[in-house]
Scaffold this motif. Structure first.
Motif, PDB file in Angstrom:
ATOM      1  N   ASN A  24      24.959   2.449  53.798  1.00  0.00           N
ATOM      2  CA  ASN A  24      25.195   1.185  53.098  1.00  0.00           C
ATOM      3  C   ASN A  24      25.084   1.363  51.587  1.00  0.00           C
ATOM      4  O   ASN A  24      25.859   0.783  50.814  1.00  0.00           O
ATOM      5  CB  ASN A  24      24.200   0.131  53.578  1.00  0.00           C
ATOM      6  N   TYR A  25      24.126   2.187  51.142  1.00  0.00           N
ATOM      7  CA  TYR A  25      23.960   2.456  49.709  1.00  0.00           C
ATOM      8  C   TYR A  25      25.194   3.147  49.130  1.00  0.00           C
ATOM      9  O   TYR A  25      25.535   2.951  47.954  1.00  0.00           O
ATOM     10  CB  TYR A  25      22.718   3.325  49.505  1.00  0.00           C
ATOM     11  N   LEU A  26      25.879   3.925  49.967  1.00  0.00           N
ATOM     12  CA  LEU A  26      27.050   4.681  49.505  1.00  0.00           C
ATOM     13  C   LEU A  26      28.358   3.995  49.870  1.00  0.00           C
ATOM     14  O   LEU A  26      29.420   4.625  49.862  1.00  0.00           O
ATOM     15  CB  LEU A  26      27.027   6.085  50.125  1.00  0.00           C
ATOM     16  N   ARG A  27      28.321   2.708  50.152  1.00  0.00           N
ATOM     17  CA  ARG A  27      29.494   2.012  50.676  1.00  0.00           C
ATOM     18  C   ARG A  27      30.666   1.987  49.691  1.00  0.00           C
ATOM     19  O   ARG A  27      31.817   1.784  50.103  1.00  0.00           O
ATOM     20  CB  ARG A  27      29.128   0.584  51.080  1.00  0.00           C
ATOM     21  N   ASP A  28      30.414   2.170  48.412  1.00  0.00           N
ATOM     22  CA  ASP A  28      31.508   2.133  47.431  1.00  0.00           C
ATOM     23  C   ASP A  28      32.287   3.445  47.360  1.00  0.00           C
ATOM     24  O   ASP A  28      33.307   3.525  46.676  1.00  0.00           O
ATOM     25  CB  ASP A  28      30.960   1.795  46.037  1.00  0.00           C
ATOM     26  N   PHE A  29      31.806   4.482  48.049  1.00  0.00           N
ATOM     27  CA  PHE A  29      32.519   5.766  48.072  1.00  0.00           C
ATOM     28  C   PHE A  29      33.355   5.863  49.352  1.00  0.00           C
ATOM     29  O   PHE A  29      33.046   5.240  50.366  1.00  0.00           O
ATOM     30  CB  PHE A  29      31.518   6.930  48.016  1.00  0.00           C
ATOM     31  N   ARG A  30      34.395   6.687  49.282  1.00  0.00           N
ATOM     32  CA  ARG A  30      35.268   6.885  50.443  1.00  0.00           C
ATOM     33  C   ARG A  30      34.717   8.052  51.269  1.00  0.00           C
ATOM     34  O   ARG A  30      34.816   9.215  50.861  1.00  0.00           O
ATOM     35  CB  ARG A  30      36.708   7.163  49.997  1.00  0.00           C
ATOM     36  N   HIS A  79      33.494  15.528  44.467  1.00  0.00           N
ATOM     37  CA  HIS A  79      33.030  15.727  43.093  1.00  0.00           C
ATOM     38  C   HIS A  79      32.743  14.391  42.413  1.00  0.00           C
ATOM     39  O   HIS A  79      31.835  14.299  41.566  1.00  0.00           O
ATOM     40  CB  HIS A  79      34.062  16.532  42.310  1.00  0.00           C
ATOM     41  N   HIS A  80      33.488  13.361  42.764  1.00  0.00           N
ATOM     42  CA  HIS A  80      33.230  12.025  42.221  1.00  0.00           C
ATOM     43  C   HIS A  80      31.854  11.524  42.656  1.00  0.00           C
ATOM     44  O   HIS A  80      31.100  10.959  41.842  1.00  0.00           O
ATOM     45  CB  HIS A  80      34.329  11.067  42.698  1.00  0.00           C
ATOM     46  N   LYS A 120      34.195  19.667  51.057  1.00  0.00           N
ATOM     47  CA  LYS A 120      34.352  18.263  51.414  1.00  0.00           C
ATOM     48  C   LYS A 120      33.065  17.674  51.964  1.00  0.00           C
ATOM     49  O   LYS A 120      33.078  16.633  52.608  1.00  0.00           O
ATOM     50  CB  LYS A 120      35.494  18.086  52.422  1.00  0.00           C
ATOM     51  N   HIS A 121      31.948  18.345  51.703  1.00  0.00           N
ATOM     52  CA  HIS A 121      30.647  17.789  52.056  1.00  0.00           C
ATOM     53  C   HIS A 121      29.777  17.745  50.801  1.00  0.00           C
ATOM     54  O   HIS A 121      29.886  18.596  49.926  1.00  0.00           O
ATOM     55  CB  HIS A 121      29.944  18.635  53.127  1.00  0.00           C
ATOM     56  N   VAL A 122      28.917  16.762  50.757  1.00  0.00           N
ATOM     57  CA  VAL A 122      27.972  16.609  49.650  1.00  0.00           C
ATOM     58  C   VAL A 122      26.585  16.415  50.234  1.00  0.00           C
ATOM     59  O   VAL A 122      26.409  15.629  51.177  1.00  0.00           O
ATOM     60  CB  VAL A 122      28.345  15.404  48.757  1.00  0.00           C
ATOM     61  N   VAL A 123      25.613  17.126  49.701  1.00  0.00           N
ATOM     62  CA  VAL A 123      24.223  16.915  50.084  1.00  0.00           C
ATOM     63  C   VAL A 123      23.547  16.113  48.978  1.00  0.00           C
ATOM     64  O   VAL A 123      23.726  16.389  47.790  1.00  0.00           O
ATOM     65  CB  VAL A 123      23.491  18.254  50.334  1.00  0.00           C
ATOM     66  N   ILE A 124      22.824  15.084  49.386  1.00  0.00           N
ATOM     67  CA  ILE A 124      22.140  14.193  48.446  1.00  0.00           C
ATOM     68  C   ILE A 124      20.674  14.138  48.858  1.00  0.00           C
ATOM     69  O   ILE A 124      20.369  13.893  50.035  1.00  0.00           O
ATOM     70  CB  ILE A 124      22.734  12.766  48.472  1.00  0.00           C
ATOM     71  N   LEU A 168      26.221  10.128  41.282  1.00  0.00           N
ATOM     72  CA  LEU A 168      24.863  10.015  41.821  1.00  0.00           C
ATOM     73  C   LEU A 168      23.852  10.990  41.232  1.00  0.00           C
ATOM     74  O   LEU A 168      22.658  10.669  41.171  1.00  0.00           O
ATOM     75  CB  LEU A 168      24.890  10.198  43.341  1.00  0.00           C
ATOM     76  N   HIS A 169      24.302  12.172  40.830  1.00  0.00           N
ATOM     77  CA  HIS A 169      23.358  13.207  40.425  1.00  0.00           C
ATOM     78  C   HIS A 169      22.507  12.762  39.236  1.00  0.00           C
ATOM     79  O   HIS A 169      23.016  12.282  38.223  1.00  0.00           O
ATOM     80  CB  HIS A 169      24.107  14.490  40.069  1.00  0.00           C
TER      81      HIS A 169
END
Length: 221
Positions: A150-156, A193-194, A132-136, A199-200
């Motif tokens: 703010n850049y990721l505001r469309d994700f939950r 995963h979404h 349940k964690h993602v590294v970007i 983003l990848h």
């Protein structure tokens, strides 16, 4: 005879070191290997008493190592023998006994006013919520946590250990990078995963920066 005696002495010494151990370190794994791949290895090689599989990380990226936790020390040598000449994805791996793995904070030194620092080193990246964690990574080096959130505001996304939005993965002391790395905690495994799918290998604000900042994203297992 001398060679045989030397082998027996080496084996006895190794057993004294390994006495009481319930962990096996797997080395030379493919960096793309997931916990599911390691579990399939355990089933294929008929390993005994494996209670946990932990991918080892450095700054939330796989090191090519993993740890197996066993229920009892008596299972150690049987499992090491079963893993002899084993492989993952056609690549040979190496298995050794290991002391209890510990998360390594690395050389990150920050004062207490900044709160917890996420180095991402050690089994499971030293975090608790599996998958349940993602590294970007690949953001501009001086980009703030607020700007990334703010850049990721469309994700939950949930907060990370009491911090809201994205949390910066700090560099070790006395190191510098033109890029920054952030940890986020989506609300579910599916959402994690979404985030990765969306983003990848995309570019951060290409209309402004062109192809200067290519993002990469991975789920932390």
């Amino acid at each position: 005879m001398f060679k045989s005696t030397a082998i027996r002495r080496t084996s006895a010494a190794a057993r004294r070191v390994d006495e009481g151990r319930i962990h096996i370190q797997l080395r030379e794994l493919p960096r793309s290997a997931l916990p599911a791949d390691v579990r399939r290895l355990c089933i294929r090689d008929k390993l005994l008493g494996v209670t946990d599989v932990a991918i080892d990380y450095h700054r939330f990226l796989p090191t090519g190592r993993a740890y197996l936790t066993l229920t009892h020390p008596e299972q150690l040598y049987k499992n090491l023998q079963a893993l002899d000449k084993s492989s993952v994805g056609s690549l040979p791996i190496h298995a050794v006994s290991a002391p209890p793995p510990q998360s390594n904070p690395g050389r990150v030194n920050r004062n207490g006013t900044q709160g917890k620092v996420f180095s991402g080193n050690g089994p499971h990246g030293a975090i608790h919520s599996r998958m349940k964690h993602v590294v970007i990574w690949g953001f501009p080096g001086k980009m703030s946590e607020q700007a990334v959130g703010n850049y990721l505001r469309d994700f939950r996304l949930d907060g990370v250990d009491g911090k809201s939005g994205a949390v910066k993965v700090e560099l070790p002391t006395n190191t510098f990078s033109l890029y920054s790395r952030y940890l986020v905690r989506p609300t579910s495994t599916a959402e994690a995963h979404h985030v990765v799918r969306q983003l990848h290998m995309t570019y951060y604000e290409p209309e402004h920066w062109g192809r200067k900042y290519q993002l990469r994203a991975r789920v932390v297992y």
